[in-house]
Design a protein around this motif. Sequence first.
Motif, mmCIF file in Angstrom:
data_model
loop_
_atom_site.group_PDB
_atom_site.id
_atom_site.type_symbol
_atom_site.label_atom_id
_atom_site.label_comp_id
_atom_site.label_asym_id
_atom_site.label_seq_id
_atom_site.Cartn_x
_atom_site.Cartn_y
_atom_site.Cartn_z
ATOM 1 N N GLN A 110 2.887 -9.941 -3.318
ATOM 2 C CA GLN A 110 3.248 -9.961 -1.683
ATOM 3 C C GLN A 110 2.208 -9.234 -1.045
ATOM 4 O OE1 GLN A 110 6.105 -12.001 -1.449
ATOM 5 N NE2 GLN A 110 5.728 -12.363 -3.588
ATOM 6 N N ASP A 111 2.553 -8.933 0.254
ATOM 7 C CA ASP A 111 1.969 -8.218 1.320
ATOM 8 C C ASP A 111 2.546 -7.166 1.560
ATOM 9 O OD1 ASP A 111 0.175 -7.342 3.081
ATOM 10 O OD2 ASP A 111 0.559 -9.015 4.609
ATOM 11 N N PRO A 112 2.681 -5.863 0.991
ATOM 12 C CA PRO A 112 3.642 -4.943 1.464
ATOM 13 C C PRO A 112 3.465 -4.260 2.752
ATOM 14 C CG PRO A 112 2.509 -4.110 -0.327
ATOM 15 C CD PRO A 112 2.165 -5.684 -0.226
ATOM 16 N N ASP A 113 2.104 -4.220 2.912
ATOM 17 C CA ASP A 113 1.804 -3.442 4.249
ATOM 18 C C ASP A 113 1.622 -4.330 5.472
ATOM 19 O OD1 ASP A 113 -0.591 -4.388 3.461
ATOM 20 O OD2 ASP A 113 -1.643 -2.554 3.201
ATOM 21 N N GLY A 114 1.755 -5.635 5.200
ATOM 22 C CA GLY A 114 1.538 -6.697 6.512
ATOM 23 C C GLY A 114 0.218 -6.607 6.948
ATOM 24 N N ASN A 115 -0.843 -6.285 6.273
ATOM 25 C CA ASN A 115 -2.291 -6.749 6.906
ATOM 26 C C ASN A 115 -2.753 -8.000 6.623
ATOM 27 O OD1 ASN A 115 -2.531 -6.834 4.010
ATOM 28 N ND2 ASN A 115 -4.425 -5.054 3.935
ATOM 29 N N GLY A 116 -1.837 -8.898 6.165
ATOM 30 C CA GLY A 116 -2.196 -10.395 5.694
ATOM 31 C C GLY A 116 -2.926 -10.645 4.548
ATOM 32 N N CYS A 117 -3.087 -9.339 3.749
ATOM 33 C CA CYS A 117 -3.679 -9.714 2.339
ATOM 34 C C CYS A 117 -2.491 -9.365 1.356
ATOM 35 C CB CYS A 117 -4.967 -9.007 2.072
ATOM 36 S SG CYS A 117 -6.395 -9.081 3.312
ATOM 37 N N ASP A 118 -2.787 -9.937 0.128
ATOM 38 C CA ASP A 118 -1.599 -9.619 -1.049
ATOM 39 C C ASP A 118 -2.153 -8.057 -1.565
ATOM 40 O OD1 ASP A 118 -3.431 -9.928 -3.297
ATOM 41 O OD2 ASP A 118 -3.288 -12.198 -3.011
ATOM 42 N N ALA A 119 -1.048 -7.632 -2.360
ATOM 43 C CA ALA A 119 -1.209 -6.294 -2.853
ATOM 44 C C ALA A 119 -2.307 -6.190 -3.865
ATOM 45 C CB ALA A 119 -0.099 -5.870 -3.584
ATOM 46 N N ARG A 120 -2.603 -7.285 -4.647
ATOM 47 C CA ARG A 120 -3.706 -7.246 -5.658
ATOM 48 C C ARG A 120 -4.934 -6.983 -5.026
ATOM 49 N NH1 ARG A 120 -7.625 -10.461 -7.971
ATOM 50 N NH2 ARG A 120 -8.030 -10.061 -10.211
ATOM 51 N N ASN A 195 5.028 -4.280 -6.114
ATOM 52 C CA ASN A 195 3.996 -4.600 -5.247
ATOM 53 C C ASN A 195 3.529 -3.226 -4.313
ATOM 54 O OD1 ASN A 195 3.182 -7.607 -4.654
ATOM 55 N ND2 ASN A 195 5.360 -7.338 -5.268
ATOM 56 N N ASP A 196 4.307 -2.260 -4.694
ATOM 57 C CA ASP A 196 4.125 -0.867 -3.953
ATOM 58 C C ASP A 196 2.566 -0.456 -4.308
ATOM 59 O OD1 ASP A 196 4.198 1.842 -3.197
ATOM 60 O OD2 ASP A 196 6.284 1.945 -3.821
ATOM 61 N N PRO A 197 1.867 -0.171 -3.265
ATOM 62 C CA PRO A 197 0.575 0.458 -3.553
ATOM 63 C C PRO A 197 0.360 1.694 -4.410
ATOM 64 C CG PRO A 197 0.733 -0.102 -1.332
ATOM 65 C CD PRO A 197 2.103 -0.261 -1.985
ATOM 66 N N MET A 198 1.483 2.606 -4.447
ATOM 67 C CA MET A 198 1.597 3.708 -5.008
ATOM 68 C C MET A 198 1.679 3.236 -6.805
ATOM 69 S SD MET A 198 1.389 7.096 -5.630
ATOM 70 C CE MET A 198 1.818 7.583 -4.051
ATOM 71 N N ASN A 199 2.077 2.239 -6.788
ATOM 72 C CA ASN A 199 2.278 1.774 -8.165
ATOM 73 C C ASN A 199 1.297 0.806 -8.752
ATOM 74 O OD1 ASN A 199 3.921 1.813 -10.855
ATOM 75 N ND2 ASN A 199 4.766 -0.124 -10.360
ATOM 76 N N LEU A 200 0.234 0.643 -7.979
ATOM 77 C CA LEU A 200 -0.717 -0.285 -8.202
ATOM 78 C C LEU A 200 -2.391 0.632 -8.179
ATOM 79 C CD1 LEU A 200 -0.084 -3.417 -5.971
ATOM 80 C CD2 LEU A 200 0.634 -2.837 -8.535
ATOM 81 N N GLN A 201 -2.892 0.237 -9.399
ATOM 82 C CA GLN A 201 -4.368 0.990 -9.544
ATOM 83 C C GLN A 201 -5.143 0.093 -10.244
ATOM 84 O OE1 GLN A 201 -5.724 4.002 -8.369
ATOM 85 N NE2 GLN A 201 -7.335 2.682 -9.255
ATOM 86 N N ALA A 202 -6.384 -0.248 -9.595
ATOM 87 C CA ALA A 202 -7.429 -1.057 -10.303
ATOM 88 C C ALA A 202 -7.922 0.103 -11.550
ATOM 89 C CB ALA A 202 -8.450 -1.532 -9.293
#
Length: 261
Positions: A110-120, A195-202
Motif C-alpha cells: 500500500q501507500d501509507p504516506d500518500g506520496n504515490g509510491c508503495d511502501a516497498r 505497510n507501516d514504515p516503522m515496521n519496514l527495513q530493507a
Amino acid sequence: MLPFPASAHATATRRSRRRTLAALALAGAATLLVGCTPVGTQSTTPDGASSPEASQLVALTDEVEAASADGDGSTSFAADALDVLGKLDVAPRDEWEEFDREGSFGEGWQDPDGNGCDARNDALAVSMTDVDLNRDGCRVDTGVFVDPYSGDEIDFERGPDTSPLVQIDHVVALANAWRTGAKELSFVERVELSNDPMNLQATAGWVNDDKKSQDAANWLPPQESYHCTYVARQIVVKATYNLWVTQAEHDAMRDVLEGCA
C-alpha cells in the motif's frame, strides 16, 4: 535520481504517524463509552500497569526515526523505549495456527504516506544512495545499499535474479504479530501494520532469510551496533498496534536497551 531527500521523506512519515496516533487517541476517548480500546490509546494491562499513551508513542517514534535517519549510532531513545516496554502486556504467544498472509494483512503493498509510491519502494529508496528510479518515479532500478542489519554493501539492480539480494524485512514479523495480538485487530489495522514504515527495513536477502519470523529473544541483527535501534523499533510497533511480548522477548529487549549508551 531520488526525487525527494530521505530526510524530507522521514519528516513526512513522522507527521503522518503523529496525525494517526492523535486520531487514535481521540477515538479512544469516544469509544470508552462502549468499552472498546483502539490501537495506541490508554488501556490497562492484566497486572494493572497502564499501556503507553499516544503522546508517549509519538515522542518515542520521533526519537527512533531521527536516530535512524541520522545514522550516527545515537541511542538517546533507550530510556524512553524501556519505559514503553515496561507498559506492554507480557503473555505467551498464541498457539501456532496457519493463517492466510494476504487474507490477514492485505494483498500487495500500500501507500501509507500518500506520496504515490508503495511502501516497498519507499523503503528501498530511503535506504539507498545514488538511487535511479524507473520512469514511474517509484520503482528503484539501481542504488547503493549499506545494510544496517549486517553492514553488507550491495550494488542493487532491479531484476529477477538481482532484486532478491535486497529484501524488505517486517521488523516485527507478521507471523509473530499474528500470534501476539494482531489477529484481534481489524483488517484495516493489520494492513496498516504490514505497510507501516516503522515496521519496514530493507536488508540483505540472506539476513531476511535467516531471521524468518523470530522475535528478539531468538534473533537480533548480525551487526550489534544496530541492536538498540532494532529493538526500539519493535517496541514502537508493538505498542502502536497493541501487540504483546512474551517474557523471553521482553527480557531480551530489556537487556539490549539497558546496554545502550
